[in-house]
Design a protein around this motif. Sequence first.
Motif, short mmCIF file in Angstrom:
data_model
loop_
_atom_site.label_atom_id
_atom_site.label_comp_id
_atom_site.label_asym_id
_atom_site.label_seq_id
_atom_site.Cartn_x
_atom_site.Cartn_y
_atom_site.Cartn_z
N GLY A 1 14.32 88.91 91.29
CA GLY A 1 14.04 89.37 92.64
C GLY A 1 13.85 88.23 93.62
N LYS A 2 13.08 87.23 93.21
CA LYS A 2 12.84 86.07 94.07
C LYS A 2 14.12 85.30 94.33
CE LYS A 2 10.03 81.86 94.43
NZ LYS A 2 9.02 81.01 93.76
N ASN A 3 14.93 85.13 93.27
CA ASN A 3 16.20 84.42 93.42
C ASN A 3 17.14 85.14 94.37
OD1 ASN A 3 15.31 82.48 91.66
ND2 ASN A 3 16.65 83.06 89.96
N LEU A 4 17.19 86.46 94.26
CA LEU A 4 18.02 87.25 95.17
C LEU A 4 17.59 87.05 96.62
CD1 LEU A 4 18.32 90.63 93.20
CD2 LEU A 4 20.19 89.07 93.73
N TYR B 1 22.39 87.21 86.40
CA TYR B 1 21.90 88.31 87.24
C TYR B 1 21.09 89.34 86.46
CZ TYR B 1 25.38 86.34 90.40
OH TYR B 1 26.13 85.48 91.20
N THR B 2 21.18 89.29 85.13
CA THR B 2 20.40 90.22 84.30
C THR B 2 19.43 89.50 83.37
OG1 THR B 2 22.20 90.28 82.66
CG2 THR B 2 22.19 92.00 84.36
N ASN B 3 19.31 88.21 83.56
CA ASN B 3 18.42 87.40 82.72
C ASN B 3 16.98 87.57 83.19
OD1 ASN B 3 17.12 85.54 81.14
ND2 ASN B 3 18.22 83.76 81.94
N THR B 4 16.22 88.33 82.43
CA THR B 4 14.85 88.66 82.84
C THR B 4 13.88 87.49 82.70
OG1 THR B 4 14.43 89.54 80.61
CG2 THR B 4 15.11 91.11 82.32
N THR B 5 14.33 86.40 82.07
CA THR B 5 13.45 85.24 81.96
C THR B 5 13.39 84.45 83.28
OG1 THR B 5 15.24 83.82 81.13
CG2 THR B 5 13.93 85.04 79.49
N SER B 6 14.30 84.75 84.18
CA SER B 6 14.29 84.11 85.50
C SER B 6 13.76 85.10 86.53
CB SER B 6 15.70 83.66 85.89
OG SER B 6 16.57 84.77 85.98
N LYS C 1 30.16 82.08 81.50
CA LYS C 1 29.41 83.29 81.19
C LYS C 1 28.07 83.33 81.93
CE LYS C 1 31.55 84.01 76.67
NZ LYS C 1 31.33 84.21 75.21
N THR C 2 28.07 82.71 83.10
CA THR C 2 26.83 82.65 83.88
C THR C 2 26.60 83.91 84.70
OG1 THR C 2 28.12 81.33 85.46
CG2 THR C 2 26.63 80.14 84.01
#
Length: 357
Positions: free
Chosen positions: A270-273, A262-267, A257-258
């Motif tokens: 934008g930077k990860n993308l 992509y919608t986890n706002t705690t991470s 369920k990872t």
Amino acid sequence: MNAIAGVLFHFIGGFASGSFYVPYKKVKGWSWESMWILGGLFSWIIVPPIAAWLTIPNFAEIISQSSSSILGYTFLFGVLWGIGGLTYGLGVRYLGVSLGSSIILGLSMVFGALMPAIYYFFNKAEGKHGIDYFFTENAGICVMIGLLVCVVGICLCGKAGMLKEKGLGTLSEEAQSEYKFGLGIVVAIVSGVLSACFNFGIEAGKPMAEVANQIWKAANPGQGEFLYQNNVTYIVILWGGFCTNFLWCAYLLLKNKTYKDYTNTTSPIGKNLLLCAVAGTTWYLQFFFYGMGESRLGNGASSWILHMAFIILISNAWGVALKEWKGVSKPTYTSIIAGILTIILSICIVGFAKTLE
């Protein structure tokens, strides 16, 4: 000059490949599969057609007019290489950038360099060297010496990895967290063998590259070989690689369920993308410059060995720079440095071999 240019292009490609995983290490709060498949979209699907369109405007026509046999074998080797690339990510994860890359790419270098030569020994083809070339011609013998020297360098890096494992208790908690030598070495062997299939894919798709080369040479007479001829072949190989990686990562995203990453706002989404896009694009650049180097040195063992050796060299240099060997014993650190220097020597030997032809 062709030899010097070829070595330079392979160095740039090796630098790109040896550096691509560095942005991934900066991704925060995402699972491995989340970042791997996103980066793969850039390296396998988005960037290759753009590069081909910029360099070979009629690349789609070349692909559509190729026989099903050429496309099928090129795609199949891409699928197998994709498995190698998939396990490459895991090998680097469990062994670190320097050790993981050394073992995986070392095995890939040996298999990728020698297996086509064995094939062409029994199936003669114009412009292709059989395995006898490495034992009867001065240039071939020099290439083989370079290959053996590189294997010695890889063994030194492997020794450093085993010494690191023995002294793991003295390392920081962060350094110990994902380092798993036993599991990593199994994954690395599988990855190393299958990663060599990329070179087989280039061989299988060579007719497409030759069409691109002939079209360019007709429009640019007297200017040598087309630097970007392999860009059309890469598209088909990378389709195969994408299929393998997409299926596995999609399975993990659903199982764990990872996909919620992509919608986890705690991470930092934008930077990860951006980091994944940079990593994926950087990985593709290795192929782009490999094709340029091959156009100057030829699609033989020399090109493959130089490319792999440069990747191993840069990967180990990054490992040192990222302090993956921080806190290890002096013999361990000496071993990894000796491995790097030995690989540099092997690059010089293989580069010199091209001047003997």
